[in-house]
Design a protein around this motif. Structure first.
Motif, short mmCIF file in Angstrom:
data_model
loop_
_atom_site.label_atom_id
_atom_site.label_comp_id
_atom_site.label_asym_id
_atom_site.label_seq_id
_atom_site.Cartn_x
_atom_site.Cartn_y
_atom_site.Cartn_z
N ASN A 1 0.82 -1.21 0.00
CA ASN A 1 0.00 0.00 0.00
C ASN A 1 0.86 1.26 0.00
O ASN A 1 0.55 2.23 -0.69
N ASP B 1 2.45 1.60 -3.39
CA ASP B 1 1.40 2.00 -4.32
C ASP B 1 1.15 3.50 -4.23
O ASP B 1 1.07 4.20 -5.24
N ASN B 2 1.05 4.00 -2.98
CA ASN B 2 0.86 5.45 -2.79
C ASN B 2 2.02 6.24 -3.39
O ASN B 2 1.81 7.24 -4.06
N LYS C 1 1.77 6.34 -6.99
CA LYS C 1 0.59 7.08 -7.41
C LYS C 1 0.80 8.59 -7.26
O LYS C 1 0.40 9.38 -8.10
N GLY D 1 -5.75 2.53 1.98
CA GLY D 1 -4.37 2.01 1.99
C GLY D 1 -3.64 2.28 3.28
O GLY D 1 -3.07 1.36 3.90
MG LIG Z 1 -3.24 4.27 -1.20
#
Ligand SMILES: [Mg+2]
Ligand SMILES: Nc1ncnc2c1ncn2[C@@H]1O[C@H](COP(=O)(O)OP(=O)(O)OP(=O)(O)O)[C@@H](O)[C@H]1O
Length: 465
Positions: free
Chosen positions: A358, A361-362, A365, A425
């Motif tokens: 998570n 991923d952040n 992103k 997340g």
């Molecule tokens: Mg996230």
């Protein structure tokens, strides 16, 4: 139930009675022993006095026969005191002495005996005496003894003192017992009362802690901690169901409306296909949200604590970096990993992997596309008793004021609305850290965010509270 019946059923009453019985028996035993011993001592002393007297008289008898004995006894009887004397002829008449009356047959039994008597000079009242009787040659008899009044007086004093003491023990014991046990049990009653209101549904009630640190306080503290935990779990459950109801309803409604719209307005197979593909995409997103929620619930319930084992955190970090490498490349940011293993940590490997995913991923992103080496860095390190899994990026970061907020469920910052996501997340990462007795730390990477999952190396300490 009558008031008396109620009283008898209380622990106060039972405890008081038990203690009272024990104390009274003890006091009675002690006083009885004391009384018996003083009496015994007195008797021994009287025996010794009488024996000494007898020895003296025997001497006189040996030197001067019965005549002399009678003379000596006459003179001794004339002296005041507790000593008793009597000499009788073979016919049974008194020849000398201060004893006036004896029960029949007393003089027939040689040796020691306890008997009633009256004095010559005071024939009205009878007394008790300890006497020794001798047969002398020629049928004469001699009695030497001592009055027992003193012994009886002391004995009576001891016995009456004993009665008073036992009575006092009973009264004080009853009062003290009631007072002390009442005080203790009043607190137990208060606890019972509070727990009753809690059972009836008011989970916010807490037991009173007196602050004395005694057993009842510790019990109350532990029960309060338990209530705290139950309340938190209930609140969590409530929140999850509220969240599900609220946050899944919107996408579900949207999906339904789109399907309806397609049925109504689609002009050909291509339109239907497009609508179905959209629906599948959206249900996938919904499923992901569901899974994330379930996983958070699982981490927060503490059940996953039973599933812990030693694993290599460095290997996990490398694996996740490898997994996200293509995504980072696609986004145009450089991702590097620093994880020299093995770094053993005790925990739930699946949940820790998900939490780290998570964070990565952040980072991907929200990071700014950049080919600078290590724009995103994933590291695993061991520091003190902790294992630190760190993900740092070069993005906009999270303002200090928003950091406590973003770890809550479904919270997304305004500027991230353009990116897909449900805001779960970081909640999961934080819940997983807490499950392991660790924490999720969000700090500045200047620029960007540095998110650290800090886990105790040995796993969660089995909670002492
Ligand atoms: Mg996230
Ligand atoms: N590395 C980061 N840089 C900048 N902002 C971040 C970063 N990580 C998280 N945030 C902010 O915190 C919010 C919450 O993050 P979280 O991971 O919980 O949800 P999400 O990424 O929006 O959705 P999800 O992870 O569920 O797909 C994000 O919406 C974003 O605003």
């Amino acid at each position: 139930m009558t008031a008396l019946g109620k009283l008898i059923r209380t622990t106060t009453f039972k405890l008081t009675i038990v203690y009272l019985t024990v104390f009274s028996l003890f006091a009675a035993f002690l006083l009885g022993y004391f009384a018996w011993n003083t009496r015994r001592l007195f008797t021994a002393q009287i025996n010794a006095t009488v024996d000494a007297e007898v020895n003296g008289l025997a001497e006189q008898y040996r030197s001067g026969g019965i005549r002399r004995l009678v003379q000596v006894i006459e003179s001794r009887s004339a002296q005041p005191g507790s000593n008793l004397y009597l000499v009788t002829s073979p016919a049974g008449e008194g020849l000398a002495g201060n004893v006036g009356y004896l029960p029949m047959g007393t003089l027939e039994k040689p040796g020691w005996s306890e008997t009633e008597y009256r004095r010559h000079d005071n024939p009205a009242t009878s007394h008790q005496a300890l006497v020794r009787v001798f047969e002398l040659p020629g049928g004469f008899r001699m009695l030497v003894g001592r009055d027992l009044d003193d012994r009886e007086k002391v004995h009576n004093i001891v016995i009456s003192a004993g009665r008073w003491s036992v009575a006092l023990v009973v009264v004080l014991g009853l009062a003290g017992g009631f007072f002390v046990t009442r005080r203790v049990l009043r607190r137990v009653d208060a606890m019972t009362e509070t727990t009753r209101t809690i059972v009836e549904g008011d989970l916010s009630g807490r037991l009173f802690v007196a602050g004395t640190g005694d057993e009842l306080d510790r019990l109350a503290e532990n029960l309060n901690a338990m209530l705290e935990r139950i309340e938190a779990l209930m609140r969590g459950l409530q929140e999850v169901s509220d969240n599900i109801a609220h946050d899944l309803k919107t996408p579900l409604t949207r999906m339904r409306n789109r399907a309806e719209e397609a049925l109504r307005a689609a002009k050909g197979e291509a339109d239907y296909r497009a609508a179905l593909e959209r629906t599948i995409e959206e249900s996938d997103a919904l499923m992901r949200t569901f899974n994330a929620l379930l996983m958070i619930a699982r981490a927060e319930s503490g059940h996953a604590r039973d599933d812990m084992a030693d694993f290599d955190a460095a290997e996990v970090a490398r694996g996740i970096a490898e997994l996200y490498e293509p995504l980072a490349e696609e986004k145009g940011v450089a991702l590097k990993v620093e994880a020299q293993g093995p770094i053993t940590v005790r925990g739930n490997r699946e949940l820790v992997s998900q939490a780290l995913s998570n964070l990565v991923d952040n980072a991907i992103k929200y990071a700014v596309p950049s080919t600078t080496e290590g724009a995103i860095a994933v590291t695993a390190a061991s520091e003190g008793g902790q294992v630190l899994l760190t993900v740092s990026d070069n993005g906009p970061g999270i303002p200090q004021a928003d950091r406590p907020r973003v770890v809550q469920r479904f919270v997304r910052l305004e500027r991230s609305r353009s990116q897909p996501g449900s805001g779960l997340g970081l909640s999961l990462a934080a819940a997983v850290a807490r499950l392991h007795g660790g924490e999720l730390i969000l700090t500045d990477n200047d620029p960007g965010l540095k998110a650290v999952i800090a886990l105790p190396r040995g796993g969660p300490v089995q909670s002492a509270a």
